[in-house]
Design a protein around this motif. Structure first.
Motif, PDB file in Angstrom:
ATOM      1  N   ARG A  38     -35.778 -93.101  13.253  1.00 42.03           N
ATOM      2  CA  ARG A  38     -36.320 -92.617  14.513  1.00 42.03           C
ATOM      3  C   ARG A  38     -35.741 -91.442  15.171  1.00 42.03           C
ATOM      4  N   ASP A  74     -28.247 -99.086  13.214  1.00 47.76           N
ATOM      5  CA  ASP A  74     -27.572 -98.396  14.280  1.00 47.76           C
ATOM      6  C   ASP A  74     -26.939 -99.510  15.057  1.00 47.76           C
ATOM      7  N   ALA A  76     -25.362 -99.288  17.890  1.00 44.08           N
ATOM      8  CA  ALA A  76     -25.798 -99.083  19.079  1.00 44.08           C
ATOM      9  C   ALA A  76     -27.092 -99.827  19.754  1.00 44.08           C
ATOM     10  N   GLU A  77     -27.863-100.211  18.588  1.00 44.31           N
ATOM     11  CA  GLU A  77     -29.217-100.548  18.992  1.00 44.31           C
ATOM     12  C   GLU A  77     -29.546-102.004  18.635  1.00 44.31           C
ATOM     13  N   THR A  78     -28.743-102.402  17.394  1.00 45.46           N
ATOM     14  CA  THR A  78     -29.355-103.437  16.667  1.00 45.46           C
ATOM     15  C   THR A  78     -28.337-104.743  16.674  1.00 45.46           C
ATOM     16  N   THR A  79     -28.769-105.867  16.831  1.00 46.36           N
ATOM     17  CA  THR A  79     -28.144-106.871  16.595  1.00 46.36           C
ATOM     18  C   THR A  79     -28.686-107.712  15.522  1.00 46.36           C
ATOM     19  N   THR A 100     -42.351-100.503  16.255  1.00 46.52           N
ATOM     20  CA  THR A 100     -41.459-100.603  17.424  1.00 46.52           C
ATOM     21  C   THR A 100     -40.481-101.730  17.509  1.00 46.52           C
ATOM     22  N   PRO A 103     -35.343-102.466  13.686  1.00 47.09           N
ATOM     23  CA  PRO A 103     -34.167-102.045  14.107  1.00 47.09           C
ATOM     24  C   PRO A 103     -34.147-100.502  13.618  1.00 47.09           C
ATOM     25  N   SER A 104     -33.317 -99.898  14.223  1.00 52.31           N
ATOM     26  CA  SER A 104     -33.086 -98.458  13.871  1.00 52.31           C
ATOM     27  C   SER A 104     -31.872 -98.317  12.678  1.00 52.31           C
TER      28      SER A 104
END
Length: 367
Positions: A38, A74, A76-79, A100, A103-104
Motif C-alpha cells: 500500500r 507490517d 503496525a497494522e496486522t494481527t 481492503t 493485511p499490509s
C-alpha cells in the motif's frame, strides 16, 4: 509504461464468467491473496523483485518509488487473526473488499521524487545496490540504501517505456517511444554508449542476457542483437508486443501481444513453441508477462483485473487469480530456490494496489 487505447467496448459482460472460471482454477494454482503493498495514489505502472527475491519495488503514476518486504507483514497494522481470515473463501467476496481486507506488507523505504512525470519503469543492477527509474524522457540512477540520486541520463526524444541493466551492472539499457534502444555507461561518465534505432515504432520492452540484447515493440518485431559479433536477428510475431520475459534457463522468451495472445519463442532460433490465449483480456492496455521461478507457468496480467497462470507445456490455464478492480498490467514472480520463501507473485494494478499471492500455508507463516 502501460498505455491505454480508447475504445467504446466493455469487458463487464465477461466479468462473471471469468470470476467463476477463476474459482474453478484456484485449487490447481494453490495461490490466494495474502498481503497488499500500500501507499501509491493512482495506477501502479511497474512491480519487480530485487535480485535476491526478498524485496519488492513498485512505481506509479504518483511519481513515487517504494520498497517493500512483501513476505513480512507490517506489525503496525496486522494481527495473526486478521491474516488467518485470508483464505480461498476471500475470493468469493466482492473484489473491492478483497484488497481492503488484506493485511499490509512491510514498507521499508520511499524514494525521493526526482521525476516531474509519472514513473513508467524501474530496474536494479544485479546486486540490487542501484535503482534505475524512468519518468518522461529521463532515467535517474539512485542508491538503493541511501536514496541519494547518483546521476540522470538524457537523450531520448520520447517517453522511456522500459529499462534494464546488463549482467555486469555497468551498462544500462532504455527503450523509448522514439523507437530507439540506448545503452548508457553506468560506471562514471553517465554518457550514452550506443543507440540501436532499427525499430519502426515504439520500444516497449528490452532484455539483456550475456552478450545479447533483445528488444520488442509495437512494430511486432523481436530484435536480438549480438554485441560480440555485431549481428542482429529479427523475429516477427506480426502483432504489437507490450511485454517480454526470459525463462529462468534463458532458453525461452514469452512475448505478450496486444491481440490477446502470448507467444513462447525459442531464444536461440526465434522458433514459435507455443501460444497462450483465452483466459486473459488484452487489447487496450500494455500487459506484462513473466515466468514463475520454476519455469512451469507463464503468468500474465489482464484488463479485467485478474492474474492468469498458463501451463508452459500444455498452454492451458492453471489458475485465474481475481482481486483487483482495474486492469492488472505489471506482474513479478519471486521466491523459489533462491529464497527461503516458496513461489510468490506480486501484481500491480491501475486500482493503485499491489497484491501479494502465495499459498495459504506460506501466507500463514508470515504472520
Amino acid at each position: 509504461m502501460n498505455f491505454y487505447i480508447p475504445s467504446n467496448g466493455s469487458n463487464e459482460e465477461n466479468e462473471n464468467e471469468r470470476t467463476s472460471e477463476g474459482k474453478q482454477h484456484l485449487n490447481k494454482a494453490n495461490l490466494v491473496p495474502s498481503a497488499c503493498l500500500r501507499g501509491h495514489i493512482g495506477p501502479i505502472h511497474a512491480v519487480m523483485f530485487t535480485a535476491d527475491n526478498k524485496y519488492c519495488i513498485t512505481c506509479g503514476n504518483d511519481r513515487s518509488v517504494r520498497l517493500f518486504n512483501p513476505t513480512r507483514l507490517d506489525p503496525a497494522e496486522t494481527t495473526r487473526e486478521a491474516q488467518m481470515n485470508i483464505s480461498s473463501s476471500t475470493l468469493n467476496r466482492n473484489r473491492s473488499r478483497i484488497v481492503t481486507e488484506l493485511p499490509s506488507s512491510l514498507p521499508i523505504k520511499i524514494y525521493p521524487t526526482i521525476h516531474p512525470y509519472a514513473i513508467s519503469c524501474i530496474a536494479t543492477d544485479p546486486k540490487s545496490q542501484i535503482l534505475l527509474s524512468c519518468g518522461g524522457k529521463t532515467m535517474a540512477c539512485v542508491d538503493v540504501i541511501t536514496g541519494k540520486t547518483l546521476g540522470k541520463y538524457h537523450g531520448h526524444q520520447g517517453r522511456i517505456n522500459t529499462v534494464t541493466c546488463n549482467e555486469d551492472g555497468n551498462v544500462y539499457l532504455t527503450g523509448s517511444y522514439d523507437g530507439s534502444v540506448k545503452l548508457w555507461d553506468g560506471r562514471s561518465s553517465h554518457s550514452e554508449i550506443q543507440t540501436l534505432n532499427e525499430s519502426k515504432d515504439s520500444i516497449m520492452t528490452v532484455l539483456s542476457v550475456n552478450h545479447l540484447i533483445v528488444s520488442g515493440g509495437v512494430d511486432g518485431c523481436i530484435r536480438t542483437y549480438d554485441v560480440r559479433r555485431g549481428q542482429m536477428r529479427v523475429d516477427t510475431v506480426h502483432e504489437s508486443i507490450t511485454g517480454m520475459s526470459l525463462s529462468g534457463d534463458a532458453k525461452c522468451i514469452a512475448a505478450s501481444c496486444l491481440d490477446g495472445g502470448i507467444r513462447l519463442l525459442e531464444h536461440s532460433t526465434g522458433d514459435l513453441l507455443n501460444t497462450y490465449w483465452g483466459s486473459h483480456v488484452s487489447g487496450k492496455y500494455g500487459l506484462e508477462c513473466t515466468f514463475t521461478k520454476d519455469d512451469l507457468h507463464v503468468v500474465s496480467g489482464s484488463e479485467d483485473g485478474n492474474v492468469v497462470l498458463y501451463n508452459l507445456v500444455s498452454g492451458k490455464c492453471d489458475g485465474i487469480l481475481g482481486g483487483h478492480t482495474r486492469p492488472t498490467c505489471s506482474i513479478a514472480c519471486g521466491g523459489g530456490k533462491q529464497s527461503s520463501t516458496k513461489e510468490v507473485i506480486v501484481s500491480g494494478s491501475y486500482d493503485g494496489n499491489a497484491v501479494v499471492w502465495a499459498s495459504p500455508e506460506e501466507s500463514y507463516r508470515w504472520a
